[in-house]
Design an enzyme around this catalytic site. Structure first.
Site, PDB file in Angstrom:
ATOM      1  N   GLY A  21       4.959  17.147  -9.107  1.00 25.53           N
ATOM      2  CA  GLY A  21       6.388  17.120  -9.411  1.00 25.53           C
ATOM      3  C   GLY A  21       7.229  17.578  -8.232  1.00 25.53           C
TER       4      GLY A  21
ATOM      5  N   LYS B 132      16.352  17.272  -0.482  1.00 23.87           N
ATOM      6  CA  LYS B 132      14.989  17.754  -0.217  1.00 23.87           C
ATOM      7  C   LYS B 132      15.100  19.103   0.487  1.00 23.87           C
ATOM      8  CE  LYS B 132      10.651  16.068   1.790  1.00 23.87           C
ATOM      9  NZ  LYS B 132      10.013  14.951   2.513  1.00 23.87           N
TER      10      LYS B 132
ATOM     11  N   ASP C   9       8.454  27.853  -2.069  1.00 24.66           N
ATOM     12  CA  ASP C   9       9.817  28.393  -2.115  1.00 24.66           C
ATOM     13  C   ASP C   9      10.871  27.309  -2.372  1.00 24.66           C
ATOM     14  OD1 ASP C   9       9.729  27.026   0.244  1.00 24.66           O
ATOM     15  OD2 ASP C   9      10.143  28.752   1.544  1.00 24.66           O
ATOM     16  N   GLY C  10      10.436  26.054  -2.439  1.00 25.66           N
ATOM     17  CA  GLY C  10      11.390  24.973  -2.697  1.00 25.66           C
ATOM     18  C   GLY C  10      12.262  24.622  -1.505  1.00 25.66           C
TER      19      GLY C  10
ATOM     20  N   ARG D 213      18.105  12.551   0.848  1.00 29.30           N
ATOM     21  CA  ARG D 213      17.273  11.353   0.923  1.00 29.30           C
ATOM     22  C   ARG D 213      17.773  10.322  -0.070  1.00 29.30           C
ATOM     23  NH1 ARG D 213      10.860  12.058   0.582  1.00 29.30           N
ATOM     24  NH2 ARG D 213      11.264  12.785  -1.536  1.00 29.30           N
TER      25      ARG D 213
ATOM     26  N   ASP E 292       0.712  10.669  -4.735  1.00 29.15           N
ATOM     27  CA  ASP E 292       2.059  11.173  -5.031  1.00 29.15           C
ATOM     28  C   ASP E 292       3.031  10.871  -3.899  1.00 29.15           C
ATOM     29  OD1 ASP E 292       0.154  13.156  -3.922  1.00 29.15           O
ATOM     30  OD2 ASP E 292       1.960  14.344  -3.607  1.00 29.15           O
ATOM     31  N   ASN E 293       2.509  10.424  -2.769  1.00 28.44           N
ATOM     32  CA  ASN E 293       3.375  10.066  -1.648  1.00 28.44           C
ATOM     33  C   ASN E 293       3.419   8.557  -1.443  1.00 28.44           C
ATOM     34  OD1 ASN E 293       3.900  12.768  -1.191  1.00 28.44           O
ATOM     35  ND2 ASN E 293       2.253  12.995   0.307  1.00 28.44           N
TER      36      ASN E 293
HETATM   37  P1  AMP Z   1       3.788  16.755  -0.169  1.00 29.60           P
HETATM   38  O1  AMP Z   1       2.407  16.185  -0.208  1.00 29.60           O
HETATM   39  O2  AMP Z   1       4.082  17.536   1.044  1.00 29.60           O
HETATM   40  O3  AMP Z   1       4.796  15.716  -0.429  1.00 29.60           O
HETATM   41  O4  AMP Z   1       3.892  17.830  -1.369  1.00 29.60           O
HETATM   42  C1  AMP Z   1       2.965  17.966  -2.389  1.00 29.60           C
HETATM   43  C2  AMP Z   1       3.519  18.810  -3.513  1.00 29.60           C
HETATM   44  O5  AMP Z   1       3.842  20.121  -3.080  1.00 29.60           O
HETATM   45  C3  AMP Z   1       4.776  18.272  -4.161  1.00 29.60           C
HETATM   46  O6  AMP Z   1       4.722  18.530  -5.530  1.00 29.60           O
HETATM   47  C4  AMP Z   1       5.860  19.073  -3.512  1.00 29.60           C
HETATM   48  O7  AMP Z   1       7.014  19.142  -4.306  1.00 29.60           O
HETATM   49  C5  AMP Z   1       5.193  20.436  -3.393  1.00 29.60           C
HETATM   50  N1  AMP Z   1       5.763  21.247  -2.317  1.00 29.60           N
HETATM   51  C6  AMP Z   1       5.638  21.044  -0.998  1.00 29.60           C
HETATM   52  N2  AMP Z   1       6.296  21.987  -0.302  1.00 29.60           N
HETATM   53  C7  AMP Z   1       6.866  22.806  -1.188  1.00 29.60           C
HETATM   54  C8  AMP Z   1       7.675  23.994  -1.097  1.00 29.60           C
HETATM   55  N3  AMP Z   1       8.050  24.494   0.083  1.00 29.60           N
HETATM   56  N4  AMP Z   1       8.052  24.586  -2.246  1.00 29.60           N
HETATM   57  C9  AMP Z   1       7.683  24.087  -3.431  1.00 29.60           C
HETATM   58  N5  AMP Z   1       6.930  23.000  -3.595  1.00 29.60           N
HETATM   59  C10 AMP Z   1       6.515  22.353  -2.484  1.00 29.60           C
HETATM   60 MG    MG Z   2       5.179  14.375  -1.550  1.00 25.41          MG
END
Ligand code: AMP
Ligand code: MG
Length: 472
Positions: free
Chosen positions: A85, A108, A120-121, A171, A243-244
């Site tokens: 998510g 983002k 940390d979002g 984005r 997921d990407n």
């Molecule tokens: P990604 O493969 O980098 O697109 O991210 C994989 C998952 O990790 C996704 O659910 C992102 O929302 C979550 N995510 C990545 N970085 C963060 C962050 N700094 N804080 C919270 N969730 C993250």
């Molecule tokens: Mg992703």
């Protein structure tokens, strides 16, 4: 102001959670993409003003926004994670452009959501600037991609291996629905929501599709075309987890991505891809693997007869290689100035690539040099190239305007990793001049201009960047 029409937020519970962006201390504008704003029917002046900045930083919700974090699952490096998510992104809403196309507007790095797990979002400046430059270059080259509408700095610190300046990317995507979104409901056996998701995707992206099998076929075609585009630019996504991978076919989630300098098919850049699962040459196979996951999600929607559904889905997944090979041939033939490729052109291309790999030739410079007669200089041993060149010149003798075809297919400039790193490093010191220069130069990657000549150069040995870090 923005006129929102938020269709995803009207879906029933389970698709998302309502989550507002978390305000930031001291936002300031880094960049607003005026061209994209105009295409979307957004007033760039407003977007650059105080109300725009408040929206882009998550400090104020514009009228009509219904901020949500979308739910999805995903296979990460082959392992299934049932709940991912939007952990560091908030979807403000959707708009319909003057041309009638629907787009998501997403922040983002907008703060934690219920999907953040331990994160940390937030995002820091480096990944935000990289995604901005790379996604806009992809758009300039005609590659299906999400776009960057704006980048802002937050005035806050983000802690990773060390403290970095925080930033937020706005984005724009035709949707953020992923293969992993289907996996989310499929893994829960929630056929009702799965069907609703399918109907949503068909209505939004593939209105001609008559059902699950048609949808699978359409996504496969879209992805085959996109991956062929990547390959023809020497692009390595870096984290091709399910997921990407967007079902629209747009390139999404630019994390530790990079373009090759020296050509080698096994190139990997991502610091988190230690085994080379997502190496350049692996990308088509990984796409098939991901699409097979989508296929198995869609099987329950393909009718009562499960066995027949599995057979149909498998057959459609197996069409990927042929479709991809056609797209690949079309793209690489164009790089040689050939507009109507023949099957035997494949080996002409492969011989050149083999020579390039053996001699560590620069991918972009070799192809850009073909139209100008400067490609030979990219080879340590030009004799082999000279032999190939004869065959090639024979082949294109019958082409109407091979130079024009080549110039369209082969950029003079790409977002080279060492240049992006330099722009990020200067930006950390508060100097955005190189970032803006790259942004301008990469929007017209075919245009030769003296002030941009140096941007076409390959990195010197000590400028070479060997790893790029995850987009967090
Ligand atoms: P990604 O493969 O980098 O697109 O991210 C994989 C998952 O990790 C996704 O659910 C992102 O929302 C979550 N995510 C990545 N970085 C963060 C962050 N700094 N804080 C919270 N969730 C993250
Ligand atoms: Mg992703």
């Amino acid at each position: 102001m923005i006129r929102f029409d938020n269709s995803y937020a009207r879906l029933p519970s389970g698709f998302f959670t309502r989550t507002a962006p978390t305000p930031v201390r001291d936002p300031s504008l880094i960049a607003v993409n005026e061209e994209l704003a105009a295409d979307l029917g957004i007033d760039a002046g407003w977007l650059s003003g105080p109300e725009g900045l408040a929206m882009l930083s998550g400090n104020a919700l514009p009228d009509g926004a219904t901020p949500i974090a979308q739910a999805y699952a995903g296979h990460q490096f082959g392992g299934f994670v049932p709940q991912l998510g939007d952990g560091r992104a908030v979807l403000l809403g959707e708009i319909v452009s003057p041309a009638g196309q629907r787009f998501d507007i997403q922040l983002k790095g907008a703060g934690p959501t219920p999907f953040s797990r331990r994160g940390d979002g937030r995002a820091w400046l480096g990944p935000v600037l990289r995604e901005y430059l790379v996604s806009e270059f992809m758009a300039a080259m005609g590659v299906p991609t999400t776009r960057a509408l704006a980048a802002v700095s937050t005035g806050e610190i983000v802690i990773r291996e060390m403290a970095y300046p925080g930033a937020i990317l706005t984005r724009v995507a035709s949707s953020h629905i992923r293969v992993g979104t289907f996996e989310f409901f499929a893994a829960r056996g929630d056929t009702e929501r799965l069907r609703l998701l399918m109907q949503t995707v068909i209505a939004r992206h593939y209105p001609q599709a008559k059902g699950a099998l048609d949808l699978l076929d359409a996504v496969i075609r879209a992805q085959a075309a996109t991956i062929a585009h990547w390959m023809a630019l020497g692009f390595i996504h870096g984290v091709m987890n399910t997921d990407n991978m967007a079902v629209s076919g747009e390139t999404i989630d630019y994390g530790p991505c990079a373009f090759m300098d020296e050509y080698h098919p096994d190139k990997v850049f991502s610091s988190i891809d230690s085994r080379g699962r997502y190496a350049w040459s692996e990308q088509p196979q990984i796409a098939v693997w991901n699409l097979a996951q989508l296929a198995s999600c869609l099987v329950p929607l393909m009718g009562e007869d499960l066995e027949a559904a599995v057979e149909d889905a498998t057959r459609v997944v197996h069409t990927f290689p042929a479709i991809y090979q056609d797209e690949w041939l079309k793209r690489f033939a164009a790089k040689l100035g050939i507009s109507r490729p023949r099957p035997e052109d494949r080996s002409l291309i492969e011989v050149l690539l083999t020579q390039m790999a053996a001699q560590n030739a620069d991918f972009t410079r070799v192809f850009a040099g073909l139209a100008d007669g400067t490609a030979a200089a990219e080879f340590a041993d030009p004799a082999g190239f000279a032999q190939w060149e004869k065959l090639w010149l024979d082949r294109i003798a019958s082409e109407a305007d091979p130079k024009a075809v080549m110039r369209r297919a082969n950029p003079l400039r790409i977002p080279r990793n060492h240049q992006i790193e330099a722009a990020i490093s200067e930006a950390r010191d508060g100097n955005f001049a190189l970032f803006h220069k790259l942004d301008r130069a990469l929007r017209t990657p075919h245009e030769a201009r003296a002030e941009w000549d140096a941007l076409s150069l390959a990195p010197t040995p000590d400028e070479v960047v060997r790893r790029t870090f995850c987009g967090t």
